[in-house]
Design a protein around this motif. Sequence first.
Motif, PDB file in Angstrom:
ATOM      1  N   ILE A 136      15.532  19.893   0.875  1.00  0.00           N
ATOM      2  CA  ILE A 136      14.967  18.667   1.440  1.00  0.00           C
ATOM      3  C   ILE A 136      13.585  18.442   0.846  1.00  0.00           C
ATOM      4  O   ILE A 136      12.740  19.332   0.859  1.00  0.00           O
ATOM      5  CB  ILE A 136      14.848  18.769   2.977  1.00  0.00           C
ATOM      6  CG1 ILE A 136      16.220  18.966   3.612  1.00  0.00           C
ATOM      7  CG2 ILE A 136      14.181  17.519   3.551  1.00  0.00           C
ATOM      8  CD1 ILE A 136      16.164  19.274   5.097  1.00  0.00           C
ATOM      9  N   SER A 137      13.346  17.252   0.318  1.00  0.00           N
ATOM     10  CA  SER A 137      12.021  16.916  -0.201  1.00  0.00           C
ATOM     11  C   SER A 137      11.413  15.804   0.639  1.00  0.00           C
ATOM     12  O   SER A 137      12.126  14.968   1.200  1.00  0.00           O
ATOM     13  CB  SER A 137      12.110  16.462  -1.661  1.00  0.00           C
ATOM     14  OG  SER A 137      12.689  15.174  -1.753  1.00  0.00           O
ATOM     15  N   ALA A 138      10.082  15.814   0.718  1.00  0.00           N
ATOM     16  CA  ALA A 138       9.399  14.759   1.466  1.00  0.00           C
ATOM     17  C   ALA A 138       9.671  13.395   0.843  1.00  0.00           C
ATOM     18  O   ALA A 138       9.744  12.382   1.544  1.00  0.00           O
ATOM     19  CB  ALA A 138       7.899  15.045   1.515  1.00  0.00           C
ATOM     20  N   THR A 139       9.844  13.368  -0.487  1.00  0.00           N
ATOM     21  CA  THR A 139      10.126  12.101  -1.169  1.00  0.00           C
ATOM     22  C   THR A 139      11.444  11.503  -0.693  1.00  0.00           C
ATOM     23  O   THR A 139      11.530  10.301  -0.400  1.00  0.00           O
ATOM     24  CB  THR A 139      10.171  12.308  -2.694  1.00  0.00           C
ATOM     25  OG1 THR A 139       8.896  12.779  -3.139  1.00  0.00           O
ATOM     26  CG2 THR A 139      10.502  11.005  -3.407  1.00  0.00           C
ATOM     27  N   SER A 140      12.474  12.340  -0.592  1.00  0.00           N
ATOM     28  CA  SER A 140      13.777  11.832  -0.142  1.00  0.00           C
ATOM     29  C   SER A 140      13.713  11.385   1.316  1.00  0.00           C
ATOM     30  O   SER A 140      14.354  10.402   1.700  1.00  0.00           O
ATOM     31  CB  SER A 140      14.862  12.901  -0.323  1.00  0.00           C
ATOM     32  OG  SER A 140      14.640  14.011   0.521  1.00  0.00           O
TER      33      SER A 140
END
Length: 200
Positions: A136-140
């Motif tokens: 999980i990325s903050a961008t997604s």
Amino acid sequence: MTIALYLAHLNPVTHAHVEIITELQDLADSVKVMPVVFRSGEREINSKSFPFDYSTRKKMLESVFGNSISITDDYAFEAPFKKYLPPLVRSRSWRLKRQILHGVKGEYFSYTGDRAEGYMLKIYGLHPRVGQRKQISATSVKEKLFDSALNGGQEWKSDVPKKVAEIINESWGVVEKYAGIKDLTTRVAGMKFPKEGWSE
């Protein structure tokens, strides 16, 4: 005493961030978390890539970790941001290192999941440990938030802790503000900066 330094956007705080910080708590005696801040004078600069301000992100972290970690705004860039680069040459880059190490005594290491950022941390002498990027990325998550603001849906909620989701809902006006506008961001040496404040 060993201190882990975690410098990150944390915009917003996700399950991946929580996993990283929890792992750092197992590796070090204490953890100092520094959400990146961009300022022009006394004003914090936010953008589509950096929608939530420092106080909101600190609240997110505290909702999960309470006082078990140290949260500071020592990872702060003052406009014009271009004056921090190239590192080693610019005096501002060394001032930033002193800020990051404020209150740090004894052994320390920094953590990042990004190789380019790890290289920068190494240049600054911050003893980086480069981990694997989390799923999980903050961008997604931001993309899901903006899509939710424009089209509805709540898919983003599964990517963040419940209490963080509550804080995001309380700050939903911020999400709506940035959802439909262009992302004005500059990427230099593997790092993102808001275009506002880059060369002022």
